[in-house]
Design a protein around this motif. Structure first.
Motif, PDB file in Angstrom:
ATOM      1  N   TYR A  92      -7.268   1.669   8.654  1.00 22.03           N
ATOM      2  CA  TYR A  92      -8.391   1.269   7.820  1.00 22.03           C
ATOM      3  C   TYR A  92      -9.677   1.022   8.600  1.00 22.03           C
TER       4      TYR A  92
ATOM      5  N   ASP B 212       0.807  -1.222   0.000  1.00 23.26           N
ATOM      6  CA  ASP B 212       0.000   0.000   0.000  1.00 23.26           C
ATOM      7  C   ASP B 212       0.839   1.272   0.000  1.00 23.26           C
TER       8      ASP B 212
ATOM      9  N   ASN C 179      -1.565   7.156   4.660  1.00 27.47           N
ATOM     10  CA  ASN C 179      -2.095   5.788   4.666  1.00 27.47           C
ATOM     11  C   ASN C 179      -2.752   5.594   6.042  1.00 27.47           C
TER      12      ASN C 179
ATOM     13  N   ARG D  97      -8.771  -1.720  -2.477  1.00 22.09           N
ATOM     14  CA  ARG D  97      -8.078  -0.480  -2.141  1.00 22.09           C
ATOM     15  C   ARG D  97      -8.362   0.569  -3.207  1.00 22.09           C
TER      16      ARG D  97
ATOM     17  N   ILE E 227      -4.372   6.509   0.444  1.00 23.48           N
ATOM     18  CA  ILE E 227      -4.749   5.150   0.076  1.00 23.48           C
ATOM     19  C   ILE E 227      -5.585   4.584   1.219  1.00 23.48           C
ATOM     20  N   HIS E 228      -6.697   3.937   0.847  1.00 20.27           N
ATOM     21  CA  HIS E 228      -7.622   3.444   1.873  1.00 20.27           C
ATOM     22  C   HIS E 228      -8.410   2.272   1.302  1.00 20.27           C
ATOM     23  N   THR E 229      -9.256   1.705   2.127  1.00 16.55           N
ATOM     24  CA  THR E 229     -10.109   0.619   1.653  1.00 16.55           C
ATOM     25  C   THR E 229     -11.207   1.184   0.765  1.00 16.55           C
TER      26      THR E 229
END
Length: 250
Positions: A125, A32, A122, A206, A170-172
């Motif tokens: 999550y 990620d 980041n 993602r 960046i994430h789910t």
């Protein structure tokens, strides 16, 4: 940086160009942060803030890809901040990567008026109270939101971002609606969404989202990258990012 001693392991990133010392168990930087670093459009002389830098993976990948860029990594956990500093020095990037130990909710950069050209993050999550908490304390903090949640991360990043500068996250994929809502709340626009598809025909797990402070314009949904081919090996597009350090075409 006072931090407890932990067992560490050595891994690499960008096809061996980056050497990473990280905890042997529990918290482990994966792909990620590499994709996050690949999403940042910047150039020599730009100053980038890496919120929640961990062991410095994204910061290292960005500095290796863009010669002359400066990166400041902010990390809450002393043990990870110490490893991030060591990694910057071990990779001969200590002159362009600095590590600050601190809590983003306390806005440590606003006091001295530091403004960044770009921000990358980041965030954890899982929402507070949701998901299974890891028994490993370092991993638990890295994965689970604390007070303030996602809004605290986005507010902290945009607060020290210059007008017209970008924030990349960046994430789910399932938290995409939360991301878009929080970005609207801080008047970050011109939003671009870049899905990371595990393989053909499978839903994205993602997303990389980039927005511009005080930006305007409609939301753009990009085609994204399919990470694995039919043999479950990394696709050519994924390898270009993970091994060759290519940027994402966002």
């Amino acid at each position: 940086m006072n931090a407890p001693q932990i067992e560490t392991a050595i891994n690499t990133a960008l096809g061996g160009r980056i050497r990473l010392v990280q905890p042997a168990t529990g918290y482990r930087a994966a792909i990620d942060p590499v994709f996050l670093a690949a999403s940042v459009r910047c150039g020599a002389g730009d100053h980038v803030l890496d919120l929640g830098t961990g062991v410095g993976t994204a910061a290292l990948c960005l500095a290796a890809r863009i010669k002359g860029v400066r990166v400041t990594g902010l990390e809450l956990q002393p043990v990870l901040a110490k490893l991030a500093l060591r990694n910057a020095q071990d990779n001969d990037l200590g002159d362009r990567i600095s590590i600050v130990e601190g809590d983003l909710r306390q806005q440590p950069f606003e006091a001295d008026g530091t403004i960044f050209d770009h921000v990358m993050a980041n965030p954890p999550y899982f929402k507070q109270g949701e998901g299974q908490v890891s028994p490993n304390a370092i991993k638990a903090v890295a994965n689970m939101e604390v007070e303030g949640g996602l809004s605290a991360w986005i507010e902290a990043g945009v607060a020290v971002l210059k007008p017209g500068g970008s924030i990349s996250i960046i994430h789910t994929a399932e938290r995409l609606d939360d991301l878009l809502c929080e970005l609207r709340n801080v008047e970050a626009g011109g939003v671009e969404v870049f899905p990371l598809w595990p393989s053909e025909g499978r839903r994205a797990k993602r997303v990389v989202v980039r927005a511009v402070k005080e930006g305007r314009g409609p939301l753009t949904m990009h085609a994204g990258i399919v990470l694995h081919d039919e043999s479950n090996e990394y696709s050519a597009a994924a390898r270009s990012v993970l091994q060759d350090g290519a940027p994402l075409t966002i």
